[in-house]
Design a protein around this motif. Structure first.
Motif, PDB file in Angstrom:
ATOM      1  N   PRO A 168      16.211 -58.402  -5.016  1.00 18.60           N
ATOM      2  CA  PRO A 168      15.748 -58.551  -3.541  1.00 18.60           C
ATOM      3  C   PRO A 168      16.398 -57.657  -3.365  1.00 18.60           C
ATOM      4  O   PRO A 168      17.599 -56.866  -3.798  1.00 18.60           O
ATOM      5  N   ALA A 169      14.847 -56.561  -2.654  1.00 19.63           N
ATOM      6  CA  ALA A 169      15.718 -55.407  -1.519  1.00 19.63           C
ATOM      7  C   ALA A 169      16.461 -55.694  -0.431  1.00 19.63           C
ATOM      8  O   ALA A 169      15.515 -56.758   0.648  1.00 19.63           O
ATOM      9  N   PRO A 170      17.504 -55.612  -0.289  1.00 21.22           N
ATOM     10  CA  PRO A 170      17.737 -55.524   1.489  1.00 21.22           C
ATOM     11  C   PRO A 170      16.643 -55.108   2.471  1.00 21.22           C
ATOM     12  O   PRO A 170      16.109 -54.652   2.209  1.00 21.22           O
ATOM     13  N   ILE A 171      16.239 -56.538   3.436  1.00 19.16           N
ATOM     14  CA  ILE A 171      14.888 -56.442   4.121  1.00 19.16           C
ATOM     15  C   ILE A 171      15.972 -56.403   5.774  1.00 19.16           C
ATOM     16  O   ILE A 171      16.740 -57.809   6.805  1.00 19.16           O
ATOM     17  N   VAL A 172      15.948 -55.542   6.546  1.00 22.91           N
ATOM     18  CA  VAL A 172      16.536 -55.666   7.775  1.00 22.91           C
ATOM     19  C   VAL A 172      15.396 -55.164   8.901  1.00 22.91           C
ATOM     20  O   VAL A 172      14.309 -54.584   8.551  1.00 22.91           O
ATOM     21  N   MET A 173      14.895 -56.635  10.245  1.00 21.52           N
ATOM     22  CA  MET A 173      14.005 -56.556  10.749  1.00 21.52           C
ATOM     23  C   MET A 173      14.640 -56.330  11.967  1.00 21.52           C
ATOM     24  O   MET A 173      15.724 -56.372  12.657  1.00 21.52           O
ATOM     25  N   LEU A 174      13.681 -54.723  11.860  1.00 17.50           N
ATOM     26  CA  LEU A 174      13.806 -53.821  12.942  1.00 17.50           C
ATOM     27  C   LEU A 174      13.463 -53.546  14.269  1.00 17.50           C
ATOM     28  O   LEU A 174      12.447 -52.908  14.395  1.00 17.50           O
ATOM     29  N   THR A 175      13.368 -54.875  15.530  1.00 21.09           N
ATOM     30  CA  THR A 175      12.108 -55.495  16.157  1.00 21.09           C
ATOM     31  C   THR A 175      12.833 -55.468  17.468  1.00 21.09           C
ATOM     32  O   THR A 175      13.657 -55.673  17.511  1.00 21.09           O
ATOM     33  N   ALA A 176      11.782 -55.355  18.654  1.00 27.61           N
ATOM     34  CA  ALA A 176      11.959 -55.848  19.636  1.00 27.61           C
ATOM     35  C   ALA A 176      12.262 -56.629  20.348  1.00 27.61           C
ATOM     36  O   ALA A 176      12.770 -57.882  21.290  1.00 27.61           O
ATOM     37  N   ASN A 177      11.766 -58.182  18.628  1.00 27.80           N
ATOM     38  CA  ASN A 177      11.659 -59.495  19.225  1.00 27.80           C
ATOM     39  C   ASN A 177      13.443 -59.992  19.087  1.00 27.80           C
ATOM     40  O   ASN A 177      13.544 -59.799  18.029  1.00 27.80           O
ATOM     41  N   ALA A 178      13.796 -59.873  20.064  1.00 29.63           N
ATOM     42  CA  ALA A 178      15.144 -59.827  19.816  1.00 29.63           C
ATOM     43  C   ALA A 178      15.575 -61.612  20.313  1.00 29.63           C
ATOM     44  O   ALA A 178      17.059 -61.676  20.045  1.00 29.63           O
ATOM     45  N   LEU A 179      14.699 -62.177  20.266  1.00 30.66           N
ATOM     46  CA  LEU A 179      15.177 -63.910  21.440  1.00 30.66           C
ATOM     47  C   LEU A 179      15.688 -64.389  19.985  1.00 30.66           C
ATOM     48  O   LEU A 179      15.246 -64.829  18.945  1.00 30.66           O
ATOM     49  N   PRO A 180      16.166 -65.560  20.274  1.00 29.73           N
ATOM     50  CA  PRO A 180      17.356 -66.458  19.196  1.00 29.73           C
ATOM     51  C   PRO A 180      16.463 -66.932  17.874  1.00 29.73           C
ATOM     52  O   PRO A 180      15.969 -66.649  16.734  1.00 29.73           O
ATOM     53  N   GLU A 181      15.026 -67.682  18.659  1.00 28.48           N
ATOM     54  CA  GLU A 181      13.985 -68.037  17.795  1.00 28.48           C
ATOM     55  C   GLU A 181      13.550 -67.154  16.616  1.00 28.48           C
ATOM     56  O   GLU A 181      12.781 -67.309  15.682  1.00 28.48           O
ATOM     57  N   HIS A 182      13.264 -65.342  17.416  1.00 33.08           N
ATOM     58  CA  HIS A 182      12.950 -64.857  16.593  1.00 33.08           C
ATOM     59  C   HIS A 182      13.757 -64.841  15.044  1.00 33.08           C
ATOM     60  O   HIS A 182      13.513 -63.721  14.770  1.00 33.08           O
ATOM     61  N   VAL A 183      15.131 -64.450  15.598  1.00 35.83           N
ATOM     62  CA  VAL A 183      16.037 -63.987  14.577  1.00 35.83           C
ATOM     63  C   VAL A 183      16.092 -65.278  13.165  1.00 35.83           C
ATOM     64  O   VAL A 183      16.126 -65.088  12.447  1.00 35.83           O
ATOM     65  N   ALA A 184      15.673 -66.434  13.918  1.00 32.68           N
ATOM     66  CA  ALA A 184      15.494 -68.316  12.691  1.00 32.68           C
ATOM     67  C   ALA A 184      14.315 -67.356  12.028  1.00 32.68           C
ATOM     68  O   ALA A 184      14.246 -68.083  10.946  1.00 32.68           O
TER      69      ALA A 184
END
Length: 763
Positions: free
Chosen positions: A709-725
């Motif tokens: 598996p490659a490390p995947i980083v969500m680089l996004t403007a969706n910054a709310l806790p539910e988005h992180v989850a």
């Protein structure tokens, strides 16, 4: 027993004996009834009824005695002395009054026993004084002492039986007490008569002043008449009171806001109120005494009133009657015309049924309206959340371009005036970023969507991390900057490390911002609250501008600062402290402050102390260390916004990175299938295929192809806790919210890309 019968049948006229017994029963029953009325009445009526009870009881017993004496058959002429006759009446009335007074002042068995003894004693005294009034022509009275004592003893014993009852109230109280009282009087009189002997006495001559038997009869009849009149009065008052009580009860039933019907043990209607007919207008004409509940149900079924019974009428009726026969039953019934009734059946101890009916049509309509309002509120809440998420995304996306490009531009050669302009742009960008975060935090706190985590963290590290961000700005202003952690606070604890750092960072930021000279100090210690429970205490002190008590009162209010010039002098919106106090409350703690104008400030944060054990350090496998600067890191960036892709490209151009770009999730998936990457930077909202779907598909492909598996980083403007989850659930490893710091992105790529290369080399 034979001597009593002989005394009654042979020595007495049975007609006068029966009359005496009737007077005794009526008098004593009336006396006992009046005592009960006195107990239930007020102070004035208590005295009146008590006095009447004593008078009636005394008169009744006195009349009984002398009526029986008039019925006594003697061979000689008999006369009665007026003085002793009246004295006997006074004795028994006084004794009865005293007994009633004692009875009204207590209800214990001992008190009732004392009342019985007083009454029986007065009756005995009346009997023997009355007998002393008896004068016989040519004869005298002699007493058989054992017989007399025995008669008094039996009378006392029967009187004491009135004190046997455990409870003094009940339907049996009057007949039971009357029976024992009458037996007590009868046994005394006729036992005493049997103890009396008439001996010849030639010297006994009757005086003309003595009362003849006919005169005594007038006295006794007068006393008996008074007893009967009072008894009749009490009976009338009782019947009137009962009728009045029933009338009041009927009025109360008719005034009830609920429909009420009472049915007998055969389920036939006996009583109902007007409201019962109002809530059942369809069957109201059939309401009559004796009508069966089944017939009323059938009438409703014939009219099609019960919608849930249509097509199954008999089965429905049987179910209704079965439920009604239970001890307690409650149901809601829909009636034709979209009306609703709540029907409650309660069975009485005698087998009857009390039915209470309420019209709950308005309640049902209100419930529907409330449900619709709830659904609308939930929809509005969802819309608000979606709007919040969209606004966060739409604001962070261009802001990321501004901050990212200025950071990239800052790494290029610039003239001094260009550098100054760039610094102003960066400062404005960071101010916008802070304001956006504060507004989003406030919205999440108000909506209840902000959750407090419970995890183990290193308290000294969290404190140092919060302070470290402002060590350099403090040094730039020439301030001394201290961080002090007491030994007792150098521990691992449970809590929300992110929110703790957020509050401390805000407090330190304010301290540095509002202090021009002097120092800023942050301390962490352990203490106890008022109840003795352990707490963590964080104190941030400064030598800044300070504020007065009036400013303190509004300091933690939203959009408020110590005075109106602070925004112009130092910037800010006044949201930070309001959010910090709310976060402190949510974590079970408090946030307060102390200050004086131009004398500095001290902000104190207290939180419950939940000590925890330090987690065990994971074993570090032996592997070949590869210097990431010696190899190129393959990076895939997927973002639909060209400015954001350009920002990432400019920032990563300073590192040994081979960058592949994709405009949506579908292109990112194709690129990931075509070759392996050391790190994937994935936006969340993209056309064709969104970032979450792309992450899930990439993970599925990696499993199917056996690729690491490659490390995947969500680089996004969706910054709310539910988005992180959501990102974690899809398979992402990290989440970096826009706008991000260039140094943070470079460090993340170096960390994750290096780990991937080291893992590949070790394999």
């Amino acid at each position: 027993m034979n001597w009593i019968l002989n005394c009654l049948v042979v020595e007495h006229d049975w007609r006068l004996t029966l009359l005496a017994a009737a007077v005794c029963v009526v008098g004593l029953a009336t006396c006992i009834t009046l005592i009960g009325m006195a107990r239930r009445g007020g102070q004035r009526t208590k005295i009146a009824y008590g006095a009447a009870a004593g008078l009636v009881g005394g008169l009744g017993v006195w009349a009984t005695h002398f009526l029986a004496m008039l019925g006594y058959r003697a061979d000689a002429l008999i006369r009665y002395a007026a003085g002793e006759t009246l004295l006997s009446l006074g004795i028994v009335v006084a004794g009865m009054l005293l007994g009633v007074a004692v009875a009204l002042n207590g209800g214990s068995r001992l008190t009732r026993g004392l009342v019985a003894i007083l009454a029986a004693s007065s009756v005995a005294a009346m009997h023997f004084v009355g007998m002393s009034a008896l004068h016989i022509e040519g004869g005298a009275i002699a007493w058989n002492i054992p017989f007399a004592v025995g008669a008094v003893a039996v009378s006392m014993a029967l009187a004491l039986c009135t004190a046997l009852w455990i409870k003094r109230d009940g339907w049996w109280r009057i007949p039971g007490n009357t029976t024992f009282a009458v037996l007590s009087v009868v046994s005394l009189h006729f036992g005493g008569m049997q103890a009396m002997e008439i001996v010849p006495d030639p010297s006994s001559v009757l005086s003309a002043s003595l009362i003849t038997e006919s005169g005594l009869l007038v006295w006794v009849v007068g006393g008996a008449t008074v007893v009967v009149m009072i008894a009749a009065f009490v009976t009338v008052v009782g019947l009137w009171g009962r009728t009045t009580a029933l009338g009041h009860l009927r009025e109360a039933i008719d005034a009830m806001p609920d429909g009420l019907g009472f049915y007998d043990s055969d389920d036939r209607l006996l009583i109902w109120n007007a409201r019962y007919a109002e809530v059942n207008p369809e069957v109201a004409p059939a309401l009559a005494v004796g009508v069966r509940f089944r017939d009323m149900l059938q009438l409703g079924l014939d009219q099609g009133l019960y919608e849930d019974a249509i097509g199954r009428e008999q089965e429905w009726m049987q179910e209704r009657l079965t439920a009604r026969r239970s001890l307690s039953n409650s149901m809601e019934q829909q009636i034709a015309g979209n009306r609703w009734l709540r029907v409650q059946d309660r069975r009485t101890s005698n087998g009857g049924i009390v039915t209470v009916v309420n019209d709950i049509t308005d309640l049902k309509r209100d419930a529907v309206s409330l449900a619709e309002a709830r659904d609308a509120a939930e929809q509005a809440s969802r819309a608000k959340s979606e709007f919040l998420a969209n606004m966060s995304h739409e604001i962070r996306t261009p802001l990321n371009g501004v901050i990212g490009l200025t950071q990239a531009l800052a790494r290029t050669p610039l003239a001094s005036d260009q550098r100054e302009i760039l610094d102003l742009i960066q400062s404005s960008g960071h101010t916008l970023q802070t304001l956006l975060s504060d507004i989003l935090d406030l919205a999440r706190v108000e909506s209840g969507r902000l959750e407090i985590a419970d995890e183990v963290f290193d308290l000294p590290r969290a404190v140092n991390d919060a302070a470290q961000l402002y060590r350099e700005p403090a040094a730039d202003k020439g301030l001394q900057f201290f961080v002090e952690i007491e030994p007792e606070a150098a521990i691992w604890v449970r809590g929300d490390v992110v929110r703790v750092k957020q509050v401390l960072t805000n407090l330190v930021s304010n301290a540095v911002k509002f202090t021009s000279t002097g120092f800023v100090r942050m301390t962490a210690s352990v203490g106890k609250d008022r109840s003795g429970a352990p707490i963590l205490r964080f104190t941030v002190e400064d030598t800044g501008v300070g504020f007065d008590a009036a400013a303190k009162a509004r300091l933690f209010t939203r959009f408020e600062q110590a005075d109106g010039t602070i925004t112009r002098r130092f910037g800010g919106t006044g949201l930070g402290l309001a959010i910090c106090r709310q976060l402190a409350d949510m974590m079970g703690g408090e946030l307060d402050c102390e200050s004086e104008p131009e004398g500095g400030s001290a902000f104190i944060l207290t939180l419950p102390l939940h000590a925890a054990d330090a987690p065990s350090a994971p074993a570090v496998p032996t592997q070949t260390v590869v210097d990431p600067t010696e190899q190129r890191i393959r990076v895939l960036v997927a973002d639909d916004h060209p400015t954001n892709r350009k920002v990432v490209e400019l920032i990563l151009s300073q590192a040994p990175v081979d960058l592949i770009q994709a405009e949506n999730g579908a292109e990112a998936l194709e690129a990931a299938r075509a070759q392996a990457f050391d790190i994937i930077l994935m936006d969340m909202q993209m056309p064709v295929m969104d970032g979450l779907t792309a992450v899930r598909e990439i993970r599925t492909h990696e499993i199917a192809s056996g690729r690491e598996p490659a490390p995947i980083v969500m680089l996004t403007a969706n910054a709310l806790p539910e988005h992180v989850a959501q990102a974690q659930a899809a398979g992402a490893d990290r989440h970096l919210a826009k706008p991000f710091d260039a140094a943070e992105l470079l460090a993340l790529v170096a960390e994750l890309g290096g780990e991937k290369q080291q893992s590949a080399a070790a394999a």
